[in-house]
Scaffold this motif. Structure first.
Motif: not given
Length: 352
Positions: A336-340, A197-202, A322-334
């Motif tokens: 993705a940490l990769g694809d499904f 999918t279009l999901w990728a790290k960052g 399927p679950q998408l792994r997520i996190g928060v970047n330096d600017e405080g936005f949610l």
């Protein structure tokens, strides 16, 4: 009737025929079997050099058929679907369609022309008259038919002329490859399109309602939010194709209520992101129960527990969302940490 009205007998044609009075001779049996004409040998029957020339001609036609079949297959690889060329006197045509039609036509024509030339110049041309018989043939007739077939194969010279036999077998073996290549028109090759999918790290999580990047504080406990990957806009020509794989639903659960260890690791402060596409037939999931953390597909009532790895607890769905792994970047936005990790939706009956 008076005598004057009766024509005289001398004006009638005689029974035996009268040339002076236009009489017509009557044959004893007008439907007699005229018999078969005298067989005249062909030049190939009496001159082996002529037979060899015909053999080479037939082999050449079968070889051209093989080359045309190779050209048919090569056309699929060489010409793109949207390439237009000018062909005199036809005008502007699709290069792919024109090349496919020409090569396949030549391949089939050469097989037919070669077979006709073979039959007319090298196979036996002796005419055989057979008596009519009942539809249900007796055993001796069946045996005779098989014998005639064997004799015909022998008279055709296919055993004595390996050049014709081998080129014919090659042409007949390669023509079906054109039909195999046509299977490509069933649709584009899937390649890795169904697995990615279009999901990728960052990639930022964009709120579908506000078109703004999501922050953790934007997602409240018990709320259901839908998101798409950063860079995917509705104006894009492939938006529907991409959103059908990348559609995301986000909920916030108290970390203590999350039962699955992997789900907790892939979340951020209780915010979990799962594919919105039901794993039954691909319907979009949109119903969420805050107290139970269950999501329900409105099409066939497949139910998933988002507090326990989105496993199926009811309905016809075959596997968890399927679950998408997520996190928060330096600017405080949610983000993705990769694809499904696995393909989304019902694209595969078996994962792997």
């Amino acid at each position: 009737m008076s005598n004057q009205e009766i024509p005289e007998e001398k004006h009638l044609p005689s029974e035996q025929g009268d040339a002076h009075h236009g009489g017509v001779a009557v044959a004893d049996d007008p439907f007699a079997d005229p018999g078969l004409p005298v067989h005249k040998p062909r030049i190939q029957d009496i001159d082996e050099r002529a037979a060899k020339r015909s053999e080479r001609t037939v082999a050449m036609l079968f070889t051209l058929s093989m080359l045309a079949t190779i050209g048919f297959i090569a056309s699929y690889v060489i010409f793109p679907v949207d390439k237009i060329v000018y062909i005199f006197p036809i005008g502007k045509v699709s290069a792919l369609n024109f090349s496919l039609g020409m090569t396949l036509g030549v391949a089939l024509f050469c097989i037919g022309a070669g077979a006709v030339h073979w039959a007319r110049t090298l196979m036996s041309d002796v005419e055989v008259a057979a008596e009519r018989h009942e539809i249900a043939a007796p055993p001796e007739v069946k045996a005779q038919v098989l014998q005639d077939f064997a004799d015909g194969a022998s008279e055709s010279g296919i055993g004595r002329r390996p050049l014709i036999r081998n080129t014919l077998l090659g042409a007949m073996a390669m023509v079906p490859l054109a039909g195999v290549m046509l299977l490509r028109d069933l649709g584009p090759l899937p390649e890795e399109k169904l697995r990615k999918t279009l999901w990728a790290k960052g990639k930022l999580l964009i709120n579908d309602n506000t078109n703004e990047p999501l922050r953790p504080e934007d997602v409240l406990v018990g709320s259901l939010t839908f998101a798409r990957p950063e860079g995917l806009e509705e104006e894009q020509h492939d938006f529907q194709v991409q959103i059908a794989k990348a559609a995301l639903m986000i909920v916030r659960i108290q970390p203590d209520d999350i039962k699955d260890k992997k789900e907790l690791e892939w979340s951020h402060d209780g915010i979990v992101a799962y594919s919105k596409i039901c794993t039954h037939v691909g319907c979009p999931i949109s119903l969420y129960e805050q107290q139970t953390h269950h999501v329900l597909c409105p099409c066939h009532q497949s139910t998933f527990d988002l507090s326990d790895g989105a496993r199926v607890i009811f309905g016809p769905a075959g596997h968890a969302l399927p679950q998408l792994r997520i996190g928060v970047n330096d600017e405080g936005f949610l983000e993705a940490l990769g694809d499904f990790e696995v393909p989304v939706g019902p694209a595969f009956w078996e994962r792997g």
